[in-house]
Motif scaffolding. Structure first.
Motif, PDB file in Angstrom:
ATOM      1  N   ILE A 104       0.848  -1.194   0.000  1.00  0.00           N
ATOM      2  CA  ILE A 104       0.000   0.000   0.000  1.00  0.00           C
ATOM      3  C   ILE A 104       0.883   1.243   0.000  1.00  0.00           C
ATOM      4  CG2 ILE A 104      -2.064  -0.941   1.131  1.00  0.00           C
ATOM      5  CD1 ILE A 104      -1.015   0.232   3.778  1.00  0.00           C
ATOM      6  N   THR A 105       0.369   2.317  -0.590  1.00  0.00           N
ATOM      7  CA  THR A 105       1.041   3.614  -0.436  1.00  0.00           C
ATOM      8  C   THR A 105       0.426   4.307   0.778  1.00  0.00           C
ATOM      9  OG1 THR A 105      -0.536   4.737  -1.895  1.00  0.00           O
ATOM     10  CG2 THR A 105       1.454   3.857  -2.928  1.00  0.00           C
ATOM     11  N   GLY A 106       1.181   5.199   1.386  1.00  0.00           N
ATOM     12  CA  GLY A 106       0.666   5.992   2.512  1.00  0.00           C
ATOM     13  C   GLY A 106       0.366   5.163   3.742  1.00  0.00           C
ATOM     14  N   SER A 107      -0.386   5.752   4.667  1.00  0.00           N
ATOM     15  CA  SER A 107      -0.770   5.098   5.924  1.00  0.00           C
ATOM     16  C   SER A 107      -2.289   5.012   5.975  1.00  0.00           C
ATOM     17  CB  SER A 107      -0.286   5.925   7.119  1.00  0.00           C
ATOM     18  OG  SER A 107       1.091   6.170   7.018  1.00  0.00           O
ATOM     19  N   PRO A 108      -2.838   3.808   6.106  1.00  0.00           N
ATOM     20  CA  PRO A 108      -4.288   3.681   5.953  1.00  0.00           C
ATOM     21  C   PRO A 108      -5.072   4.320   7.089  1.00  0.00           C
ATOM     22  CG  PRO A 108      -3.327   1.593   6.618  1.00  0.00           C
ATOM     23  CD  PRO A 108      -2.171   2.527   6.345  1.00  0.00           C
ATOM     24  N   GLY A 109      -6.268   4.794   6.763  1.00  0.00           N
ATOM     25  CA  GLY A 109      -7.181   5.325   7.778  1.00  0.00           C
ATOM     26  C   GLY A 109      -7.000   6.799   8.079  1.00  0.00           C
ATOM     27  N   GLU A 110      -6.052   7.444   7.420  1.00  0.00           N
ATOM     28  CA  GLU A 110      -5.820   8.861   7.737  1.00  0.00           C
ATOM     29  C   GLU A 110      -7.056   9.715   7.435  1.00  0.00           C
ATOM     30  OE1 GLU A 110      -1.833   9.376   5.697  1.00  0.00           O
ATOM     31  OE2 GLU A 110      -1.567  10.569   7.507  1.00  0.00           O
ATOM     32  N   GLU A 119      -5.459   5.999  -1.584  1.00  0.00           N
ATOM     33  CA  GLU A 119      -4.089   5.514  -1.764  1.00  0.00           C
ATOM     34  C   GLU A 119      -4.145   4.316  -2.709  1.00  0.00           C
ATOM     35  OE1 GLU A 119      -1.315   6.757  -0.735  1.00  0.00           O
ATOM     36  OE2 GLU A 119      -1.869   8.149   0.862  1.00  0.00           O
ATOM     37  N   LEU A 120      -2.984   3.794  -3.086  1.00  0.00           N
ATOM     38  CA  LEU A 120      -2.932   2.622  -3.965  1.00  0.00           C
ATOM     39  C   LEU A 120      -2.751   1.352  -3.145  1.00  0.00           C
ATOM     40  CD1 LEU A 120      -0.512   4.030  -6.669  1.00  0.00           C
ATOM     41  CD2 LEU A 120      -3.004   3.807  -6.865  1.00  0.00           C
ATOM     42  N   LEU A 121      -3.449   0.333  -3.536  1.00  0.00           N
ATOM     43  CA  LEU A 121      -3.289  -1.013  -2.978  1.00  0.00           C
ATOM     44  C   LEU A 121      -2.924  -1.891  -4.167  1.00  0.00           C
ATOM     45  CD1 LEU A 121      -3.879  -3.314  -0.876  1.00  0.00           C
ATOM     46  CD2 LEU A 121      -6.273  -3.187  -1.617  1.00  0.00           C
ATOM     47  N   PHE A 122      -1.770  -2.562  -4.094  1.00  0.00           N
ATOM     48  CA  PHE A 122      -1.395  -3.390  -5.253  1.00  0.00           C
ATOM     49  C   PHE A 122      -0.636  -4.641  -4.851  1.00  0.00           C
ATOM     50  CE2 PHE A 122       3.137  -2.171  -5.782  1.00  0.00           C
ATOM     51  CZ  PHE A 122       3.195  -0.986  -5.058  1.00  0.00           C
ATOM     52  N   THR A 123      -0.565  -5.564  -5.770  1.00  0.00           N
ATOM     53  CA  THR A 123       0.173  -6.803  -5.549  1.00  0.00           C
ATOM     54  C   THR A 123       1.330  -6.860  -6.558  1.00  0.00           C
ATOM     55  OG1 THR A 123      -1.326  -7.948  -7.053  1.00  0.00           O
ATOM     56  CG2 THR A 123      -1.831  -8.098  -4.708  1.00  0.00           C
ATOM     57  N   ALA A 124       2.425  -7.505  -6.127  1.00  0.00           N
ATOM     58  CA  ALA A 124       3.584  -7.573  -7.016  1.00  0.00           C
ATOM     59  C   ALA A 124       4.357  -8.860  -6.769  1.00  0.00           C
ATOM     60  CB  ALA A 124       4.496  -6.368  -6.779  1.00  0.00           C
ATOM     61  N   PRO A 142       5.641   6.905   0.678  1.00  0.00           N
ATOM     62  CA  PRO A 142       5.914   5.608   1.298  1.00  0.00           C
ATOM     63  C   PRO A 142       5.125   4.480   0.624  1.00  0.00           C
ATOM     64  CG  PRO A 142       4.804   7.111   2.847  1.00  0.00           C
ATOM     65  CD  PRO A 142       5.005   7.858   1.579  1.00  0.00           C
ATOM     66  N   ILE A 143       5.834   3.397   0.344  1.00  0.00           N
ATOM     67  CA  ILE A 143       5.181   2.181  -0.159  1.00  0.00           C
ATOM     68  C   ILE A 143       5.568   1.072   0.813  1.00  0.00           C
ATOM     69  CG2 ILE A 143       4.893   0.579  -2.085  1.00  0.00           C
ATOM     70  CD1 ILE A 143       5.977   2.655  -3.975  1.00  0.00           C
ATOM     71  N   THR A 144       4.577   0.403   1.372  1.00  0.00           N
ATOM     72  CA  THR A 144       4.853  -0.592   2.407  1.00  0.00           C
ATOM     73  C   THR A 144       4.293  -1.958   2.019  1.00  0.00           C
ATOM     74  OG1 THR A 144       4.536   1.204   3.994  1.00  0.00           O
ATOM     75  CG2 THR A 144       4.669  -1.039   4.894  1.00  0.00           C
ATOM     76  N   ARG A 145       5.126  -2.973   2.210  1.00  0.00           N
ATOM     77  CA  ARG A 145       4.676  -4.349   1.987  1.00  0.00           C
ATOM     78  C   ARG A 145       3.967  -4.784   3.261  1.00  0.00           C
ATOM     79  NH1 ARG A 145       6.116  -8.948   3.545  1.00  0.00           N
ATOM     80  NH2 ARG A 145       5.659 -10.817   2.339  1.00  0.00           N
ATOM     81  N   GLU A 161      10.930  -0.754  -3.956  1.00  0.00           N
ATOM     82  CA  GLU A 161      11.591  -0.023  -2.873  1.00  0.00           C
ATOM     83  C   GLU A 161      12.289   1.230  -3.409  1.00  0.00           C
ATOM     84  OE1 GLU A 161      14.022  -3.043  -1.092  1.00  0.00           O
ATOM     85  OE2 GLU A 161      12.296  -3.974  -0.075  1.00  0.00           O
ATOM     86  N   ARG A 162      12.921   1.082  -4.577  1.00  0.00           N
ATOM     87  CA  ARG A 162      13.607   2.224  -5.181  1.00  0.00           C
ATOM     88  C   ARG A 162      12.600   3.321  -5.548  1.00  0.00           C
ATOM     89  NH1 ARG A 162      15.940  -0.211  -9.509  1.00  0.00           N
ATOM     90  NH2 ARG A 162      17.192  -1.384  -8.019  1.00  0.00           N
ATOM     91  N   LEU A 163      11.467   2.896  -6.085  1.00  0.00           N
ATOM     92  CA  LEU A 163      10.415   3.847  -6.481  1.00  0.00           C
ATOM     93  C   LEU A 163       9.923   4.637  -5.270  1.00  0.00           C
ATOM     94  CD1 LEU A 163       8.482   4.922  -8.635  1.00  0.00           C
ATOM     95  CD2 LEU A 163       7.011   2.937  -8.210  1.00  0.00           C
ATOM     96  N   ALA A 164       9.762   3.950  -4.148  1.00  0.00           N
ATOM     97  CA  ALA A 164       9.313   4.640  -2.925  1.00  0.00           C
ATOM     98  C   ALA A 164      10.343   5.695  -2.532  1.00  0.00           C
ATOM     99  CB  ALA A 164       9.121   3.631  -1.804  1.00  0.00           C
ATOM    100  N   GLY A 165      11.608   5.335  -2.593  1.00  0.00           N
ATOM    101  CA  GLY A 165      12.664   6.275  -2.241  1.00  0.00           C
ATOM    102  C   GLY A 165      12.684   7.484  -3.161  1.00  0.00           C
ATOM    103  N   GLN A 166      12.575   7.222  -4.460  1.00  0.00           N
ATOM    104  CA  GLN A 166      12.653   8.311  -5.442  1.00  0.00           C
ATOM    105  C   GLN A 166      11.446   9.239  -5.370  1.00  0.00           C
ATOM    106  OE1 GLN A 166      12.974   5.917  -8.912  1.00  0.00           O
ATOM    107  NE2 GLN A 166      15.222   5.843  -8.903  1.00  0.00           N
TER     108      GLN A 166
END
Lengths: 342, 342
Positions: free
Chosen positions: A166-172, A279-284, A302-305, A293-298
């Motif tokens: 997911i991107t971000g922090s859920p429930g905000e 936010e985005l919810l995705f599977t990979a 935040p992208i969290t598994r 991880e690189r994409l989150a940094g750039q």
């Protein structure tokens, strides 16, 4: 001045002028029976529609009309992002009482204009209609966008054994709503949850990062979170005919959410079931872990598994999504996310 | 059963199954963040949206829900017809109280299904949202269609010295509404205006004849009549920057309208200002007169020449549209057509 003094057709004239924009792809914008645009060759046309209803999605007591206009555009754009696409054109169907102030309408459209600009989209048409004086305002947005068929990401593409991100922090956004409902408009500047309030009133579609995910083929399935993580993940799992296991310790909790959970000694219902995050919810697949991880940094987003996909278990009492706690036990949620008719 | 017992997501599942249709142009229908379709190469994409609001456009006391579903689709399709295009895809954004009966919803969608079938359009997506129990139902339809750029007919193409044509007899839908408001649902079968009642409840978009007009290049400008002939002609004249002169004796008056006008000794306000006809209003050059007459004969749909376009007269007290009576005097209308906020 109220809308009934201005009138529908003069308002359409004003909007036609305000939003007329020379663009080679727009053959006809506001002012004819239809809008006419030129679709890009070889791309799929994406379309989606969303509605914001007064006293269901917003309240005039705490929703500034300009932010409402921004949100109306941005929540539709978020649907295009969720498919990995590029948003292009917006239509708005607004149902408002004739007694509404012209200043409300002009602020609303100022927000629409801002959000259209930020998303590089053009307002090409819509509909204005009236409703009785005490009836709620109903605002519907339609978005058109495009994506290469090979880059399109649907809810149906996940397989067992993949990672859930997911991107971000859920429930905000839900926490922001709690702040607004308890403190009214002053929550915008003074609430202990004011960052969350901003997320509720002015969500930002994750279009850019979603386009990168799509272009690089990093996700097998994707959707935006509008009904709450638990409910949205269940929808994704159902569409892909899989199960999902989320480790609750992996769920990113925003600083404001930490404060809230501590002060209210509640479980994870707000972060897992609160809606309207966009936010985005995705599977990979495992092989894309480093790129993600690189994409989150750039990107600075935040992208969290948070877990993994599993084979679907028809016997599961909680549908096909399990939230596993630190002690290995399954978390039971009181609430499974927003259903408009429940 | 009420919607609140069924729930939003089960309803979306039902709709997804009911409207799933194998079509090579639909990549994704109901059930994902966006619908995805393949636009035709080299054509302009047309889009339009319309709203039907309870107690403004319809009343549950006299509008059968199936006909409401048909109308919701057909009035959007009519906008595509008015541009000379072919309707292809429909999205519906419905805002309904959770207390509404499931039978209302299923009848509504039965009408949607019928109208989609008749127009060869596919329901590809939409949005469902709730509203408070006493709030009006708000139904928004979105239509996507296409047309060759060279065949597209806009409101802006008329020039002075052309003929003005309409299909059908104006004001029939408004007369039907008068019948419904006076006699309730029994007007559907027993009113002296029952043909007009049918026109109000179940308008038929003029898609086929409009396509022929577009393909043969017979019209210089076109629109559908939804706000009343006087108001719509004023909009067309304004868009084309011309004036218009209509001879009241040329206006086709339906047999039921004749009865109504005789019984009520009224002027031409109902035929000229009554809205929701969804007929075609178009302008054409002299050289196309015979082709238009032939088309009327072949199609069985009456097409009547009601006047001519003129240079715009800025000094005209009635805007730029004049209705000239048999005695050569200008008709003064009490009402200039429907404005949602007036």
């Amino acid at each position: 001045m109220q809308l009934k003094e201005l009138g529908e057709k003069p308002l359409i004239d004003i909007l036609g002028k305000k939003f007329s924009k020379a663009d080679p792809r727009v053959l006809k914008g506001i002012g004819d029976d239809c809008a006419a645009v030129l679709p890009a060759r070889g791309k799929a046309l994406l379309s989606s529609t969303d509605t914001l209803t007064e006293e269901v999605h917003f309240s005039l007591t705490y929703s500034p009309p300009k932010l409402l206009g921004r949100k109306l555009v941005n929540i539709s754009v978020s649907d295009i992002a969720a498919m990995g696409g590029t948003p292009l054109f917006i239509l708005l169907a607004l149902t408002m009482p004739a007694t509404i102030g012209e200043d409300f309408v002009s602020e609303l459209y100022r927000g629409v204009e801002e959000a259209c600009g930020e998303n590089a989209t053009i307002l090409i048409g819509g509909n204005l209609s009236s409703t009785a004086g005490e009836s709620p305002i109903v605002l519907t947005s339609v978005v058109l966008g495009e994506v290469s068929e090979s880059e399109m990401i649907c809810r149906t593409g996940a397989a067992p054994g993949e990672s859930i991100y997911i991107t971000g922090s859920p429930g905000e956004a839900a926490l922001g709503l709690i702040g607004l409902q308890s403190d009214g408009p002053s929550a915008i500047t003074r609430s202990p949850y004011r960052n969350s309030v901003a997320r509720h009133l002015d969500p930002k579609p994750r279009t850019k990062i979603a386009r990168t995910i799509a272009r690089k083929g990093l996700a097998t399935s994707m959707m935006d979170t509008s009904d709450g993580l638990a409910s949205d993940l269940a929808a994704l799992a159902k569409a892909s005919n899989i199960g999902a296991m989320v480790k609750t310790t992996l769920i990113p909790i925003s600083p404001e959410m930490k404060t809230y959970l501590k002060d209210n000694s509640l479980g994870l219902d707000v972060p897992l079931c609160g809606g309207e995050d966009y936010e985005l919810l995705f599977t990979a697949r495992e092989e894309n872990k480093e790129d993600i991880e690189r994409l989150a940094g750039q990107s600075g987003i935040p992208i969290t598994r948070i877990g993994t996909t599993e084979p679907r278990d028809e016997s599961s009492k909680t549908g096909n999504v399990r939230f596993i706690q630190n002690d290995g036990k399954e978390l039971e949620l009181k609430n499974k996310g927003f259903d408009h008719y429940k």
